[in-house]
Motif scaffolding. Structure first.
Motif, PDB file in Angstrom:
ATOM      1  N   CYS A  22      81.542  15.154 -59.900  1.00  0.00           N
ATOM      2  CA  CYS A  22      80.727  16.273 -59.420  1.00  0.00           C
ATOM      3  C   CYS A  22      81.396  16.945 -58.223  1.00  0.00           C
ATOM      4  O   CYS A  22      81.780  16.271 -57.262  1.00  0.00           O
ATOM      5  CB  CYS A  22      79.334  15.781 -59.029  1.00  0.00           C
ATOM      6  N   PRO A  23      81.542  18.278 -58.242  1.00  0.00           N
ATOM      7  CA  PRO A  23      82.198  18.989 -57.137  1.00  0.00           C
ATOM      8  C   PRO A  23      81.278  19.285 -55.955  1.00  0.00           C
ATOM      9  O   PRO A  23      81.593  20.153 -55.140  1.00  0.00           O
ATOM     10  CB  PRO A  23      82.657  20.288 -57.805  1.00  0.00           C
ATOM     11  N   ALA A  24      80.152  18.574 -55.875  1.00  0.00           N
ATOM     12  CA  ALA A  24      79.251  18.797 -54.742  1.00  0.00           C
ATOM     13  C   ALA A  24      79.952  18.493 -53.425  1.00  0.00           C
ATOM     14  O   ALA A  24      79.755  19.183 -52.425  1.00  0.00           O
ATOM     15  CB  ALA A  24      77.996  17.932 -54.892  1.00  0.00           C
ATOM     16  N   LEU A  25      80.776  17.446 -53.424  1.00  0.00           N
ATOM     17  CA  LEU A  25      81.567  17.098 -52.243  1.00  0.00           C
ATOM     18  C   LEU A  25      83.044  17.270 -52.573  1.00  0.00           C
ATOM     19  O   LEU A  25      83.578  16.582 -53.444  1.00  0.00           O
ATOM     20  CB  LEU A  25      81.285  15.657 -51.811  1.00  0.00           C
ATOM     21  N   THR A  26      83.669  18.197 -51.893  1.00  0.00           N
ATOM     22  CA  THR A  26      85.095  18.443 -52.080  1.00  0.00           C
ATOM     23  C   THR A  26      85.736  18.676 -50.718  1.00  0.00           C
ATOM     24  O   THR A  26      85.044  18.940 -49.729  1.00  0.00           O
ATOM     25  CB  THR A  26      85.342  19.685 -52.962  1.00  0.00           C
ATOM     26  N   GLU A  27      87.038  18.581 -50.681  1.00  0.00           N
ATOM     27  CA  GLU A  27      87.743  18.839 -49.427  1.00  0.00           C
ATOM     28  C   GLU A  27      87.826  20.341 -49.191  1.00  0.00           C
ATOM     29  O   GLU A  27      88.186  21.106 -50.088  1.00  0.00           O
ATOM     30  CB  GLU A  27      89.142  18.223 -49.471  1.00  0.00           C
TER      31      GLU A  27
END
Length: 279
Positions: A22-27
């Motif tokens: 899931c891309p909810a948390l990305t850098e």
């Protein structure tokens, strides 16, 4: 097992099932990055993760390929919603009494003007204005909300527009005009309004805009009261009580009948009169 991230200088841990794809948390440069284990992180539970548009990995079953949340398009409107979230914060700040916060925010927003492409004021200046940036290159709505929470900035998402005497009066006039414009439609339902066979028939004959307004208003009040009551009942180990819909419908019908009687004085649709005829 949990994954550790640093958002706005604060270490957080999200469920690994959510961090898998899931891309909810990305850098994102200057906002978030993945870090090694931290001894004092802040945890995000699965309920909060899902509530704020994070998605957990679901096992697809034997011999089935997984379908990720971004493949389903569940993050397609993240950019729009994140911008709206910022907009609500700006509106909230503008309507507050904190003059210092308003001045500081305005100064920071003015700095953005230098990045506006003067050839097209609707978009920010990029290297290639014909190329739409990928949503993967911008922070997700979840990440934006996490940053706000870490900064202890509370945004009231329920309030769509800042309310003041001017906006309330304007809305009242708009609602009144819509009621008056429905005269012809309501006249066709006059028998159901004056001599209904049931309370349901009376309710269905009412103008939907007015009914929606008052049911929304009264529902919000009753739901807040129910939340307080539920908390007290939980402290006493008592089962939660349920909201009685009649507490919403009856007052709503009364207020709507007051307005309709004021607008159309020759119509006999006063709620108490109708209610007595149904008894």
């Amino acid at each position: 097992m949990l994954h550790t991230w640093e958002v706005c200088g604060c270490a957080i841990q999200a469920p690994c099932r959510g961090s898998f794809k899931c891309p909810a948390l990305t850098e994102y440069n200057g906002l978030s990055k993945k870090i090694a284990e931290n001894n004092d992180p802040r945890f995000i539970c699965t309920n909060c993760f899902e509530e704020h548009r994070g998605h957990l990995q679901i096992q697809p079953g034997i011999n089935r390929a997984p379908v990720w949340c971004f493949e389903k398009g569940l993050h397609d409107d993240d950019t729009k919603l994140a911008l709206k979230f910022f907009g609500k914060w700006i509106d909230q700040t503008a309507e507050s009494e904190n003059e210092a916060a308003k001045i500081n925010l305005l100064k920071e927003l003015v700095k953005l003007l230098n990045n506006i492409n003067m050839n097209n004021t609707n978009i920010l200046d990029t290297q290639d204005t014909n190329t739409v940036p990928s949503t993967a290159s911008v922070p997700s709505l979840f990440l934006v909300k996490t940053a706000f929470a870490i900064k202890k900035i509370k945004v009231n998402e329920e309030q769509i527009l800042p309310l003041n005497t001017t906006t309330c009066e304007t809305f009242g006039r708009m609602l009144a005009n819509s009621v008056l414009q429905e005269r012809a439609v309501l006249k066709k339902r006059l028998q159901s309004l004056e001599e209904p066979g049931s309370l349901e028939e009376y309710y269905n004959a009412m103008p939907s805009l007015l009914i929606s307004f008052f049911t929304g208003l009264i529902s919000a009040i009753e739901e807040k009261k129910m939340q307080v009551l539920a908390r007290k009942r939980k402290e006493r180990n008592m089962p939660p009580s349920h909201l009685n819909k009649k507490k919403i419908i009856l007052p709503s019908l009364f207020f709507v009948s007051v307005i309709l009687t004021t607008a159309f004085r020759n119509w006999k649709i006063w709620f108490t009169h109708v209610l007595s005829s149904l008894c």
